[in-house]
Design a protein around this motif. Structure first.
Motif, mmCIF file in Angstrom:
data_model
loop_
_atom_site.group_PDB
_atom_site.id
_atom_site.type_symbol
_atom_site.label_atom_id
_atom_site.label_comp_id
_atom_site.label_asym_id
_atom_site.label_seq_id
_atom_site.Cartn_x
_atom_site.Cartn_y
_atom_site.Cartn_z
ATOM 1 N N LEU A 267 38.163 38.192 45.035
ATOM 2 C CA LEU A 267 38.942 38.740 46.148
ATOM 3 C C LEU A 267 38.373 40.057 46.661
ATOM 4 O O LEU A 267 38.271 40.277 47.872
ATOM 5 N N LEU A 268 38.009 40.948 45.749
ATOM 6 C CA LEU A 268 37.457 42.232 46.176
ATOM 7 C C LEU A 268 36.072 42.047 46.786
ATOM 8 O O LEU A 268 35.697 42.765 47.728
ATOM 9 N N GLY A 269 35.309 41.077 46.251
ATOM 10 C CA GLY A 269 34.021 40.768 46.854
ATOM 11 C C GLY A 269 34.189 40.224 48.265
ATOM 12 O O GLY A 269 33.463 40.610 49.187
ATOM 13 N N TRP A 270 35.164 39.338 48.439
ATOM 14 C CA TRP A 270 35.459 38.812 49.780
ATOM 15 C C TRP A 270 35.947 39.930 50.692
ATOM 16 O O TRP A 270 35.596 39.976 51.877
ATOM 17 N N ALA A 271 36.725 40.864 50.147
ATOM 18 C CA ALA A 271 37.286 41.945 50.962
ATOM 19 C C ALA A 271 36.207 42.792 51.627
ATOM 20 O O ALA A 271 36.350 43.201 52.785
ATOM 21 N N ILE A 272 35.117 43.068 50.916
ATOM 22 C CA ILE A 272 34.091 43.917 51.530
ATOM 23 C C ILE A 272 33.321 43.170 52.619
ATOM 24 O O ILE A 272 32.602 43.797 53.406
ATOM 25 N N PRO A 304 33.625 40.319 34.152
ATOM 26 C CA PRO A 304 33.793 39.132 35.011
ATOM 27 C C PRO A 304 34.061 39.496 36.472
ATOM 28 O O PRO A 304 33.667 38.747 37.379
ATOM 29 N N ALA A 305 34.713 40.639 36.694
ATOM 30 C CA ALA A 305 34.978 41.061 38.073
ATOM 31 C C ALA A 305 33.676 41.366 38.800
ATOM 32 O O ALA A 305 33.472 40.949 39.955
ATOM 33 N N VAL A 306 32.773 42.083 38.146
ATOM 34 C CA VAL A 306 31.489 42.425 38.767
ATOM 35 C C VAL A 306 30.654 41.168 39.000
ATOM 36 O O VAL A 306 30.051 40.993 40.074
ATOM 37 N N VAL A 307 30.626 40.275 38.023
ATOM 38 C CA VAL A 307 29.858 39.029 38.163
ATOM 39 C C VAL A 307 30.376 38.213 39.344
ATOM 40 O O VAL A 307 29.597 37.704 40.171
ATOM 41 N N ALA A 308 31.704 38.084 39.457
ATOM 42 C CA ALA A 308 32.293 37.298 40.551
ATOM 43 C C ALA A 308 32.033 37.961 41.904
ATOM 44 O O ALA A 308 31.716 37.282 42.894
ATOM 45 N N ALA A 309 32.155 39.295 41.962
ATOM 46 C CA ALA A 309 31.905 40.007 43.222
ATOM 47 C C ALA A 309 30.449 39.854 43.644
ATOM 48 O O ALA A 309 30.151 39.639 44.832
ATOM 49 N N LEU A 310 29.528 39.934 42.683
ATOM 50 C CA LEU A 310 28.107 39.755 42.996
ATOM 51 C C LEU A 310 27.819 38.334 43.456
ATOM 52 O O LEU A 310 26.913 38.113 44.276
ATOM 53 N N ALA A 311 28.585 37.380 42.954
ATOM 54 C CA ALA A 311 28.420 35.996 43.404
ATOM 55 C C ALA A 311 28.757 35.875 44.890
ATOM 56 O O ALA A 311 28.077 35.152 45.636
#
Length: 451
Positions: A267-272, A304-311
């Motif tokens: 979600l945070l990755g999508w947000a940016i 896991p948050a960083v890995v998912a955001a980088l994905a």
């Protein structure tokens, strides 16, 4: 007694700031004005009610009576209801109330002008949607179309944001939900859900009692004026749930931490990729991590948050869009437009007057209580998230990339400030809630806001 004095002083200072921001534009003080090098018509169009983007227009509408009823009922009985309901119901009721409150405020301007057609104006995303016939091509060429004065330049809001924002409305149209009403409904539902996300975060990090106290404040926050009819309401909701999942991850079991952490990262990755300014959401995220029980819990959530955001970042890169390229080009586009005529000498401080209008005096009083050294040393999650959200706003202001319209642009951060009402003395909640509601109703009925 000392805390009460601090709250009153903060509220009075906020009123003085707002009065100054509305008054200074009419004093002829040179560059300390909302708009320079502009015609009278341009000033009327873009700065008539500075620091709020809108036009003076005392009016009532279909939403007036429901808005008054929702606001008054929440101010009078909201604290008691939030205290008595089973906890599982509290976030849902807060979400429903926030949604109804935002929709009622939008309907003060009427169905078409206030809701269904707001996202169909010339500079909004929906005007660009019909031109996107090939999504992969649009992503590959997105950065090349950001700068202005090109034959195929993106329209204002599309060029000013990463492609995730445009893609959202393209996908909505492709599943048969095209048009302004469906787009506004998406923004309303996701944006108002931030109220529930904030309460989940507050309970997880600071306990159920504080979350219950926050419920009425986030349910009828003045931010609702802009949540119902701006894409930034959607952005705020996505970011809020990202932080809520991160909070669950830092306080949950190992298995829950992994799943919630990954969800938070997505979600945070999508947000940016919805809003460049949401890069600063890293600050409230850091606050959540600081509030973890120990370093191991923080790492268990962070990895896991960083890995998912980088994905997410990697997926966009593979599709042809690199976030940093877009960000650098957007800065150039920003200074190609009206930003050149919006002097920092006014907006540097008037932006904060917009924030006061967007969050209400009750929130200002609560934020004054967030500066509690004992709570900060104890790593109280709610205190930390509020203060780090405030820091994000200060940094956004200093960047000079947010001059005007911040009542909308800063929604992902101001929605968190509204939870500060929970820090006020419970016996004063009705009064502060009443001030918030009164301020929102007055602003929405006296000014025809652009969103």
């Amino acid at each position: 007694m000392k805390s009460a004095r601090r709250e009153i002083v903060a509220a009075i200072a906020a009123v003085v700031l707002v009065v100054a921001a509305f008054t200074v534009p009419h004093l002829g003080l040179g560059i300390v004005t909302p708009l320079i090098n502009s015609t009278a018509r341009q000033i009327s169009m873009y700065a008539q009610t500075a620091p709020i983007f809108g036009w003076w227009n005392a009016h009532v509408g279909w939403g007036t009576v429901p808005a008054i009823a929702i606001g008054l009922a929440t101010a009078l009985w909201g604290p008691a209801v939030a205290h008595r309901l089973p906890w599982r119901a509290v976030p849902w009721v807060a979400w429903a109330t926030s949604c109804a409150w935002a929709f009622a405020l939008a309907m003060v301007d009427g169905w078409s002008l206030g809701f269904a057609r707001r996202l169909e104006t010339p500079n909004e995303y929906l005007r660009q949607v019909p031109t996107v016939t090939d999504i992969p091509y649009a992503l590959r060429t997105f950065s090349s179309r950001i700068l202005d004065f090109q034959p195929d330049s993106w329209i204002t809001h599309v060029s000013g944001h990463p492609p995730g924002a445009l893609l959202t409305f393209v996908w909505l149209e492709r599943i048969g939900l095209g048009g302004g009403a469906w787009a506004a409904l998406l923004c309303l539902l996701v944006g108002s859900s931030a109220a529930a996300a904030i309460l989940v975060t507050a309970k997880t990090l600071s306990g159920e009692e504080l979350a219950r106290r926050a419920a009425p404040f986030v349910a009828v926050a003045p931010t609702a004026i802009w949540i119902a009819v701006s894409a930034d309401g959607y952005f705020a909701g996505v970011a809020a749930w990202g932080l809520a999942l991160l909070a669950v991850a830092v306080r949950g079991t190992t298995r829950l931490s992994l799943a919630a952490g990954a969800g938070a990262g997505l979600l945070l990755g999508w947000a940016i990729f919805l809003n460049y300014g949401l890069g600063l959401i890293a600050l409230p995220a850091v606050a959540v991590l600081i509030a973890a029980k120990d370093r191991r819990s923080a790492l268990r959530a962070l990895i896991p948050a960083v890995v998912a955001a980088l994905a997410v970042v990697g997926a966009f890169a593979l599709a042809g869009f690199w976030w940093f390229d877009g960000y650098l080009l957007v800065q150039q586009r920003y200074w190609q437009g009206i930003a050149m005529n919006r002097p920092f000498q006014y907006w540097a401080w008037a932006n904060f007057a917009s924030v006061v209008c967007a969050v209400g005096l009750g929130t200002v009083a609560g934020v004054a209580r967030a500066f509690d050294l004992r709570a900060i040393k104890d790593r109280s999650g709610l205190h930390l998230v509020i203060l780090f959200a405030l820091l994000a706003i200060v940094l956004a202001d200093l960047s000079m990339l947010s001059k005007a319209e911040v009542e909308r642009i800063w929604l992902p951060y101001t929605v968190w400030l509204t939870a500060a009402g929970a820090l006020l003395a419970p016996r004063s909640h009705r009064w502060w809630l009443g001030l918030n509601v009164l301020g929102a109703l007055a602003l929405n009925h006296l000014i025809l806001t652009n969103w």
